[in-house]
Design a protein around this motif. Structure first.
Motif, mmCIF file in Angstrom:
data_model
loop_
_atom_site.group_PDB
_atom_site.id
_atom_site.type_symbol
_atom_site.label_atom_id
_atom_site.label_comp_id
_atom_site.label_asym_id
_atom_site.label_seq_id
_atom_site.Cartn_x
_atom_site.Cartn_y
_atom_site.Cartn_z
ATOM 1 N N THR A 22 0.873 -1.219 -0.068
ATOM 2 C CA THR A 22 -0.013 -0.266 0.001
ATOM 3 C C THR A 22 0.903 1.193 0.107
ATOM 4 O OG1 THR A 22 0.023 -0.100 2.382
ATOM 5 C CG2 THR A 22 -1.807 -1.244 1.263
ATOM 6 N N THR A 23 2.217 1.184 0.407
ATOM 7 C CA THR A 23 2.987 2.262 0.634
ATOM 8 C C THR A 23 4.312 2.242 -0.269
ATOM 9 O OG1 THR A 23 2.139 2.396 3.080
ATOM 10 C CG2 THR A 23 4.162 3.626 2.277
ATOM 11 N N ALA A 24 4.683 3.301 -0.734
ATOM 12 C CA ALA A 24 5.652 3.163 -1.532
ATOM 13 C C ALA A 24 6.889 4.359 -0.759
ATOM 14 C CB ALA A 24 5.760 3.874 -2.915
ATOM 15 N N HIS A 25 8.201 3.746 -1.090
ATOM 16 C CA HIS A 25 9.375 4.609 -0.591
ATOM 17 C C HIS A 25 9.947 5.222 -1.799
ATOM 18 C CE1 HIS A 25 9.073 1.790 3.063
ATOM 19 N NE2 HIS A 25 9.174 2.958 3.556
ATOM 20 N N VAL A 26 9.915 6.516 -1.879
ATOM 21 C CA VAL A 26 10.698 7.224 -2.717
ATOM 22 C C VAL A 26 11.982 8.044 -2.376
ATOM 23 C CG1 VAL A 26 10.270 9.311 -4.298
ATOM 24 C CG2 VAL A 26 8.459 7.718 -3.840
ATOM 25 N N GLN A 27 12.925 7.718 -3.019
ATOM 26 C CA GLN A 27 14.254 8.361 -2.630
ATOM 27 C C GLN A 27 14.554 9.427 -3.645
ATOM 28 O OE1 GLN A 27 17.036 5.297 -2.527
ATOM 29 N NE2 GLN A 27 16.788 5.021 -0.367
ATOM 30 N N ILE A 28 14.739 10.664 -3.011
ATOM 31 C CA ILE A 28 15.124 11.689 -3.676
ATOM 32 C C ILE A 28 16.582 12.417 -3.119
ATOM 33 C CG2 ILE A 28 14.393 14.470 -3.915
ATOM 34 C CD1 ILE A 28 11.639 13.491 -3.053
ATOM 35 N N GLU A 29 17.453 12.506 -4.175
ATOM 36 C CA GLU A 29 18.714 13.021 -4.048
ATOM 37 C C GLU A 29 18.809 14.373 -3.895
ATOM 38 O OE1 GLU A 29 23.317 12.074 -5.396
ATOM 39 O OE2 GLU A 29 21.822 11.662 -6.814
ATOM 40 N N ILE A 35 16.956 11.635 0.725
ATOM 41 C CA ILE A 35 15.834 11.860 1.711
ATOM 42 C C ILE A 35 14.971 10.767 1.081
ATOM 43 C CG2 ILE A 35 13.783 13.416 2.332
ATOM 44 C CD1 ILE A 35 15.684 15.620 1.442
ATOM 45 N N THR A 36 14.382 9.937 2.075
ATOM 46 C CA THR A 36 13.205 8.881 1.722
ATOM 47 C C THR A 36 12.036 9.300 2.381
ATOM 48 O OG1 THR A 36 15.044 7.173 1.801
ATOM 49 C CG2 THR A 36 12.689 6.721 1.955
ATOM 50 N N ALA A 37 10.913 9.304 1.589
ATOM 51 C CA ALA A 37 9.590 9.732 1.701
ATOM 52 C C ALA A 37 8.777 8.323 1.778
ATOM 53 C CB ALA A 37 9.124 10.769 0.768
ATOM 54 N N SER A 38 7.862 8.422 2.583
ATOM 55 C CA SER A 38 6.905 7.204 2.467
ATOM 56 C C SER A 38 5.485 7.840 2.077
ATOM 57 C CB SER A 38 6.594 6.433 3.732
ATOM 58 O OG SER A 38 7.713 5.841 4.338
ATOM 59 N N ILE A 39 5.040 7.159 1.156
ATOM 60 C CA ILE A 39 3.714 7.674 0.455
ATOM 61 C C ILE A 39 2.739 6.921 -0.234
ATOM 62 C CG2 ILE A 39 4.607 10.148 -0.062
ATOM 63 C CD1 ILE A 39 4.560 9.291 -3.001
ATOM 64 N N THR A 40 1.646 7.030 -0.467
ATOM 65 C CA THR A 40 0.803 5.853 -0.867
ATOM 66 C C THR A 40 1.359 5.661 -2.336
ATOM 67 O OG1 THR A 40 -0.911 7.252 -1.854
ATOM 68 C CG2 THR A 40 -1.267 6.512 0.611
ATOM 69 N N ASN A 41 0.891 4.376 -2.641
ATOM 70 C CA ASN A 41 1.313 3.809 -4.028
ATOM 71 C C ASN A 41 0.309 4.646 -5.041
ATOM 72 O OD1 ASN A 41 2.951 1.894 -3.348
ATOM 73 N ND2 ASN A 41 1.510 0.072 -3.326
ATOM 74 N N GLU A 42 -0.840 5.015 -4.510
ATOM 75 C CA GLU A 42 -1.621 5.778 -5.468
ATOM 76 C C GLU A 42 -1.195 7.112 -5.690
ATOM 77 O OE1 GLU A 42 -6.388 7.537 -5.092
ATOM 78 O OE2 GLU A 42 -5.417 6.478 -3.465
ATOM 79 N N ALA A 43 -0.247 7.843 -4.873
ATOM 80 C CA ALA A 43 0.144 9.062 -4.865
ATOM 81 C C ALA A 43 1.210 8.918 -5.975
ATOM 82 C CB ALA A 43 0.703 9.679 -3.554
ATOM 83 N N VAL A 44 1.849 7.798 -5.995
ATOM 84 C CA VAL A 44 3.110 7.706 -6.596
ATOM 85 C C VAL A 44 2.688 7.405 -8.219
ATOM 86 C CG1 VAL A 44 4.711 5.903 -7.929
ATOM 87 C CG2 VAL A 44 4.741 6.346 -5.320
#
Length: 69
Positions: A22-29, A35-44
């Protein structure tokens, strides 16, 4: 660009997107730091987040803790 009340908006580049159930981890350099963000798969999906795309890490919190070794 969307206006936000959050003052901590940090521009970077998406390095990876890892979806879970249900949740995705998005890594931003940002300048070599990740920086790692946890957001919903739907938001991705809605934001079409993919590696290489420019993105902002938006940090909205009343307290930010910093720890050092």
């Amino acid at each position: 660009m969307m206006k936000l009340s959050a003052r901590n908006q940090i521009k970077g580049t998406i390095k990876s997107v890892t979806k879970g159930q249900t949740t995705a981890h998005v890594q931003i350099e940002v300048n070599g730091a990740i920086i790692t963000a946890s957001i919903t798969n739907e938001a991705v999906d809605e934001l079409q987040l993919v590696p290489g795309k420019a993105a902002y890490a938006v940090i909205k919190a009343s307290d930010v803790m910093v720890a050092v070794d």
